[in-house]
Design an enzyme around this catalytic site. Structure first.
Site, PDB file in Angstrom:
ATOM      1  N   CYS A 122       0.830  -1.199   0.000  1.00 55.78           N
ATOM      2  CA  CYS A 122       0.000   0.000   0.000  1.00 55.78           C
ATOM      3  C   CYS A 122       0.870   1.257   0.000  1.00 55.78           C
ATOM      4  O   CYS A 122       0.611   2.204  -0.749  1.00 55.78           O
ATOM      5  CB  CYS A 122      -0.932  -0.002   1.216  1.00 55.78           C
ATOM      6  N   CYS A 123       1.918   1.260   0.831  1.00 58.49           N
ATOM      7  CA  CYS A 123       2.831   2.403   0.864  1.00 58.49           C
ATOM      8  C   CYS A 123       3.533   2.591  -0.479  1.00 58.49           C
ATOM      9  O   CYS A 123       3.728   3.719  -0.941  1.00 58.49           O
ATOM     10  CB  CYS A 123       3.870   2.216   1.967  1.00 58.49           C
ATOM     11  N   CYS A 203      -1.175   8.271   7.071  1.00 58.59           N
ATOM     12  CA  CYS A 203      -2.488   7.902   6.566  1.00 58.59           C
ATOM     13  C   CYS A 203      -3.412   7.503   7.722  1.00 58.59           C
ATOM     14  O   CYS A 203      -2.971   6.949   8.732  1.00 58.59           O
ATOM     15  CB  CYS A 203      -2.364   6.755   5.575  1.00 58.59           C
ATOM     16  N   CYS A 229       7.688   4.195   5.674  1.00 54.01           N
ATOM     17  CA  CYS A 229       6.833   3.925   4.515  1.00 54.01           C
ATOM     18  C   CYS A 229       7.624   3.413   3.322  1.00 54.01           C
ATOM     19  O   CYS A 229       7.062   2.817   2.410  1.00 54.01           O
ATOM     20  CB  CYS A 229       6.077   5.188   4.120  1.00 54.01           C
TER      21      CYS A 229
END
Length: 241
Positions: A122-123, A203, A229
Site C-alpha cells: 500500500c505504501c 495515513c 513507509c
C-alpha cells in the site's frame, strides 16, 4: 594487489562537503547552500506535526522552492486542510501535490483495503512510487527527518545520498524543544491533530496517537514490524527499522 577503495560519486562527495562545512544546527545555511549551488532541489513535506518549521525556513529563502506533497488518498482530512493553510500563510508558490496513479489504484487496490493485507504494498502504491516519479527531474531533495525520531534515524547526517541524488536532512540534529521554540518564535500554525496526541501523522488507517513517553513515531503502524513507509533509502535500499 593493495586494496583500493571505490571512487566516491559526485553526490557522495557533495554530501561529505556539506557535513564538514555546516554546523549541526545550521539548517537555514544547509537549505540556502543546496538551493543555490546544487542544481534542482525539491523539498518533500508531509505537512505533518513538525513540517512547518522546514517549510518556513525554505520559504524565507525562496518562496518558489518546489515543495512536493504526497496526498495518498488516505490521509486524515485535517492534513490537506492544514497543507492549504500553511501554503497560503508562507506564500509557497510552487507547491506540487503528488498523487497515486489512478490506473494503478484500480488494478492493485480496487476496494481501498490493500493496507489491511499488505502495508508495504500500500505504501509503495500510494506513496513511494508517486514520489519517485515526482523526484525524477530533481538533482536532490530536502527531508524533515530528525535523529529524535529514533530507529535508524538516530545516526542521520545533514547530507547523504539517494542513489545519484543528493539528500538533505537540515533538521537532523534538532531537538523537540528547539522545534517547538522555533514554531513559537515565528507564530507558526500547528497541525490540528497535535492537540489530539498525534506526534507523527500519516495515513488515517495506519496512524494513532503516541502515548506519553513513547517515541514520536510510535503511533505509525502500531503493532506491526514497520516504522517507515519506504521513501527513504540507504545505499539504494528502503530503510526498515
Amino acid at each position: 594487489m593493495p586494496f583500493e577503495a571505490p571512487a566516491r560519486s559526485a553526490a557522495e562527495t557533495t554530501a561529505d562537503e556539506i557535513n564538514a562545512r555546516f554546523g549541526p544546527k545550521d539548517a537555514c545555511g544547509v537549505i540556502a547552500h543546496a538551493l543555490t549551488h546544487h542544481g534542482r532541489i525539491a523539498l518533500v513535506s508531509s505537512f505533518g506535526a513538525e513540517s512547518v518549521v522546514l517549510l518556513h525556513m525554505a520559504a524565507s529563502i525562496d518562496r518558489a522552492v518546489p515543495v512536493l506533497f504526497v496526498n495518498t488518498g488516505m490521509l486524515m482530512a485535517e492534513t490537506p486542510a492544514y497543507q492549504a493553510r500553511v501554503a497560503e500563510r508562507l506564500g509557497l508558490s510552487n507547491l506540487q501535490v503528488v498523487k497515486p496513479d489512478p490506473v494503478a489504484l484500480l488494478t492493485r487496490d480496487t476496494d481501498g483495503l490493500l493496507h489491511l493485507a499488505d502495508t508495504d504494498g500500500c505504501c509503495a502504491l500510494r506513496k513511494t512510487e508517486p514520489l519517485a516519479r515526482a523526484l525524477a527531474p530533481f538533482d536532490g531533495w530536502i527531508t524533515g527527518r530528525k535523529r529524535i525520531h529514533g530507529g535508524q534515524r538516530v545516526a542521520l547526517d545533514l547530507a547523504e545520498t539517494d542513489g545519484a541524488r543528493l539528500k538533505l536532512n537540515p533538521l537532523a540534529h534538532w531537538s523537540s524543544r528547539e522545534i517547538a521554540t522555533y514554531m513559537a518564535a515565528h507564530d507558526l500554525p500547528r497541525h490540528p491533530l497535535e492537540a489530539k496526541g498525534f506526534t507523527s501523522i500519516g495515513c488515517a488507517p495506519c496512524t494513532s496517537p503516541a502515548r506519553p513517553g513513547e517515541s514520536p513515531r510510535a503511533g505509525r503502524w502500531r503493532g506491526a514490524d514497520k516504522t517507515e513507509c519506504g521513501i527513504h533509502f540507504i545505499n539504494g535500499k528502503a530503510v526498515r527499522t
